[in-house]
Design a protein around this motif. Structure first.
Motif, PDB file in Angstrom:
ATOM      1  N   SER A  34       0.841  -1.178   0.000  1.00  0.00           N
ATOM      2  CA  SER A  34       0.000   0.000   0.000  1.00  0.00           C
ATOM      3  C   SER A  34       0.887   1.242   0.000  1.00  0.00           C
ATOM      4  O   SER A  34       2.105   1.134   0.163  1.00  0.00           O
ATOM      5  N   TYR A  35       0.292   2.399  -0.170  1.00  0.00           N
ATOM      6  CA  TYR A  35       1.016   3.644   0.064  1.00  0.00           C
ATOM      7  C   TYR A  35       0.027   4.733   0.453  1.00  0.00           C
ATOM      8  O   TYR A  35      -1.166   4.670   0.150  1.00  0.00           O
ATOM      9  N   GLU A  36       0.531   5.705   1.191  1.00  0.00           N
ATOM     10  CA  GLU A  36      -0.299   6.810   1.656  1.00  0.00           C
ATOM     11  C   GLU A  36      -0.788   7.643   0.482  1.00  0.00           C
ATOM     12  O   GLU A  36      -0.126   7.733  -0.550  1.00  0.00           O
ATOM     13  N   GLY A  37      -1.930   8.232   0.649  1.00  0.00           N
ATOM     14  CA  GLY A  37      -2.457   9.120  -0.370  1.00  0.00           C
ATOM     15  C   GLY A  37      -3.266   8.428  -1.453  1.00  0.00           C
ATOM     16  O   GLY A  37      -3.800   9.089  -2.333  1.00  0.00           O
ATOM     17  N   ASN A  38      -3.357   7.132  -1.395  1.00  0.00           N
ATOM     18  CA  ASN A  38      -4.135   6.396  -2.387  1.00  0.00           C
ATOM     19  C   ASN A  38      -5.455   5.988  -1.750  1.00  0.00           C
ATOM     20  O   ASN A  38      -5.474   5.258  -0.761  1.00  0.00           O
ATOM     21  N   GLN A  39      -6.551   6.456  -2.310  1.00  0.00           N
ATOM     22  CA  GLN A  39      -7.875   6.209  -1.723  1.00  0.00           C
ATOM     23  C   GLN A  39      -8.237   4.731  -1.687  1.00  0.00           C
ATOM     24  O   GLN A  39      -8.920   4.271  -0.769  1.00  0.00           O
ATOM     25  N   PHE A  40      -7.782   3.967  -2.646  1.00  0.00           N
ATOM     26  CA  PHE A  40      -8.121   2.548  -2.700  1.00  0.00           C
ATOM     27  C   PHE A  40      -7.335   1.762  -1.643  1.00  0.00           C
ATOM     28  O   PHE A  40      -7.860   0.848  -1.020  1.00  0.00           O
ATOM     29  N   GLU A  56       0.464  -7.106   7.916  1.00  0.00           N
ATOM     30  CA  GLU A  56       1.744  -6.426   7.794  1.00  0.00           C
ATOM     31  C   GLU A  56       1.616  -5.459   6.633  1.00  0.00           C
ATOM     32  O   GLU A  56       1.305  -5.871   5.510  1.00  0.00           O
ATOM     33  N   LEU A  57       1.834  -4.197   6.908  1.00  0.00           N
ATOM     34  CA  LEU A  57       1.737  -3.173   5.876  1.00  0.00           C
ATOM     35  C   LEU A  57       3.114  -2.963   5.265  1.00  0.00           C
ATOM     36  O   LEU A  57       4.075  -2.670   5.971  1.00  0.00           O
ATOM     37  N   ARG A  58       3.213  -3.126   3.973  1.00  0.00           N
ATOM     38  CA  ARG A  58       4.463  -2.894   3.252  1.00  0.00           C
ATOM     39  C   ARG A  58       4.266  -1.668   2.371  1.00  0.00           C
ATOM     40  O   ARG A  58       3.566  -1.725   1.362  1.00  0.00           O
ATOM     41  N   SER A  59       4.857  -0.583   2.794  1.00  0.00           N
ATOM     42  CA  SER A  59       4.704   0.679   2.077  1.00  0.00           C
ATOM     43  C   SER A  59       5.448   0.624   0.756  1.00  0.00           C
ATOM     44  O   SER A  59       6.657   0.403   0.723  1.00  0.00           O
ATOM     45  N   ALA A  60       4.716   0.821  -0.333  1.00  0.00           N
ATOM     46  CA  ALA A  60       5.278   0.691  -1.675  1.00  0.00           C
ATOM     47  C   ALA A  60       5.153   1.994  -2.452  1.00  0.00           C
ATOM     48  O   ALA A  60       4.759   2.019  -3.614  1.00  0.00           O
ATOM     49  N   GLU A  72       8.453  -7.553  -8.587  1.00  0.00           N
ATOM     50  CA  GLU A  72       8.997  -8.908  -8.751  1.00  0.00           C
ATOM     51  C   GLU A  72       7.950  -9.971  -8.422  1.00  0.00           C
ATOM     52  O   GLU A  72       7.841 -10.985  -9.109  1.00  0.00           O
ATOM     53  N   ILE A  73       7.165  -9.727  -7.381  1.00  0.00           N
ATOM     54  CA  ILE A  73       6.140 -10.687  -6.958  1.00  0.00           C
ATOM     55  C   ILE A  73       5.046 -10.839  -8.011  1.00  0.00           C
ATOM     56  O   ILE A  73       4.566 -11.934  -8.264  1.00  0.00           O
ATOM     57  N   THR A  74       4.675  -9.726  -8.620  1.00  0.00           N
ATOM     58  CA  THR A  74       3.545  -9.729  -9.555  1.00  0.00           C
ATOM     59  C   THR A  74       3.947  -9.930 -11.007  1.00  0.00           C
ATOM     60  O   THR A  74       3.082  -9.966 -11.880  1.00  0.00           O
ATOM     61  N   GLY A  75       5.221 -10.019 -11.275  1.00  0.00           N
ATOM     62  CA  GLY A  75       5.669 -10.183 -12.649  1.00  0.00           C
ATOM     63  C   GLY A  75       5.692  -8.890 -13.435  1.00  0.00           C
ATOM     64  O   GLY A  75       5.525  -8.898 -14.653  1.00  0.00           O
ATOM     65  N   GLY A  76       5.854  -7.764 -12.734  1.00  0.00           N
ATOM     66  CA  GLY A  76       6.003  -6.491 -13.436  1.00  0.00           C
ATOM     67  C   GLY A  76       5.068  -5.386 -12.994  1.00  0.00           C
ATOM     68  O   GLY A  76       5.322  -4.222 -13.251  1.00  0.00           O
ATOM     69  N   SER A  77       3.981  -5.726 -12.342  1.00  0.00           N
ATOM     70  CA  SER A  77       3.036  -4.697 -11.906  1.00  0.00           C
ATOM     71  C   SER A  77       3.418  -4.190 -10.515  1.00  0.00           C
ATOM     72  O   SER A  77       3.885  -4.946  -9.676  1.00  0.00           O
ATOM     73  N   ASN A  78       3.206  -2.902 -10.276  1.00  0.00           N
ATOM     74  CA  ASN A  78       3.389  -2.370  -8.933  1.00  0.00           C
ATOM     75  C   ASN A  78       2.100  -1.715  -8.450  1.00  0.00           C
ATOM     76  O   ASN A  78       2.106  -0.779  -7.677  1.00  0.00           O
ATOM     77  N   GLN A  79       0.985  -2.237  -8.921  1.00  0.00           N
ATOM     78  CA  GLN A  79      -0.332  -1.721  -8.568  1.00  0.00           C
ATOM     79  C   GLN A  79      -0.627  -1.958  -7.096  1.00  0.00           C
ATOM     80  O   GLN A  79      -0.470  -3.062  -6.586  1.00  0.00           O
ATOM     81  N   CYS A  80      -1.056  -0.917  -6.422  1.00  0.00           N
ATOM     82  CA  CYS A  80      -1.469  -1.007  -5.023  1.00  0.00           C
ATOM     83  C   CYS A  80      -2.923  -0.584  -4.921  1.00  0.00           C
ATOM     84  O   CYS A  80      -3.364   0.258  -5.692  1.00  0.00           O
ATOM     85  N   PRO A  81      -3.664  -1.170  -3.995  1.00  0.00           N
ATOM     86  CA  PRO A  81      -3.227  -2.147  -3.002  1.00  0.00           C
ATOM     87  C   PRO A  81      -3.038  -3.534  -3.625  1.00  0.00           C
ATOM     88  O   PRO A  81      -3.612  -3.841  -4.666  1.00  0.00           O
ATOM     89  N   TYR A  82      -2.245  -4.333  -2.929  1.00  0.00           N
ATOM     90  CA  TYR A  82      -2.020  -5.716  -3.334  1.00  0.00           C
ATOM     91  C   TYR A  82      -2.010  -6.560  -2.074  1.00  0.00           C
ATOM     92  O   TYR A  82      -1.290  -6.253  -1.118  1.00  0.00           O
ATOM     93  N   LEU A  83      -2.827  -7.594  -2.051  1.00  0.00           N
ATOM     94  CA  LEU A  83      -2.971  -8.451  -0.874  1.00  0.00           C
ATOM     95  C   LEU A  83      -2.318  -9.801  -1.098  1.00  0.00           C
ATOM     96  O   LEU A  83      -2.472 -10.404  -2.164  1.00  0.00           O
ATOM     97  N   ILE A  84      -1.609 -10.267  -0.074  1.00  0.00           N
ATOM     98  CA  ILE A  84      -1.110 -11.637  -0.044  1.00  0.00           C
ATOM     99  C   ILE A  84      -1.643 -12.254   1.246  1.00  0.00           C
ATOM    100  O   ILE A  84      -1.426 -11.722   2.334  1.00  0.00           O
TER     101      ILE A  84
END
Length: 115
Positions: A34-40, A56-60, A72-84
């Motif tokens: 996740s990252y701050e400032g993103n409504q989603f 566990e919040l991983r600020s991206a 790396e986890i998603t194969g190229g996307s850095n779209q947030c939020p992302y849940l594991i």
């Protein structure tokens, strides 16, 4: 919580409390990129709080090494939020899908329609 959703994410919903019987609980903490400032991202964090789920919040944010990690986890996307969810093996982007998954997996009721 924000101006449009003033009470959301400020407290645990009474029906999500770990003191109630039969409320599903994850054994391991969920991981949220996740990252701050993103409504989603904020919406997902609010739901995690309301459902009283450990995570566990991983600020991206831009320039963060976590953003590279997510890519790396998603194969190229850095779209947030992302849940594991290490409890079920689920990995997913898209706040609406994440929220539906959290309610389906860890709640005793369905989400409000205003999601």
């Amino acid at each position: 919580a924000g101006l449009l959703r003033p009470s959301r994410g400020t407290k645990v919903a009474s029906t999500a409390s770990f003191t109630l019987p039969n409320v599903p609980r994850p054994r391991k903490a969920l991981i949220v990129y996740s990252y701050e400032g993103n409504q989603f991202c904020r919406l997902v964090r609010e739901i995690l709080t309301e459902l009283d789920l450990p995570y566990e919040l991983r600020s991206a944010g831009k320039g963060s090494f976590r953003r590279e990690e997510l890519s790396e986890i998603t194969g190229g996307s850095n779209q947030c939020p992302y849940l594991i969810d290490p409890n079920t093996g689920i990995r997913m982007p898209e706040s609406k899908d994440i929220i539906q998954y959290l309610y389906d997996t860890y709640a005793l009721w369905t989400p409000p329609s205003e999601l």
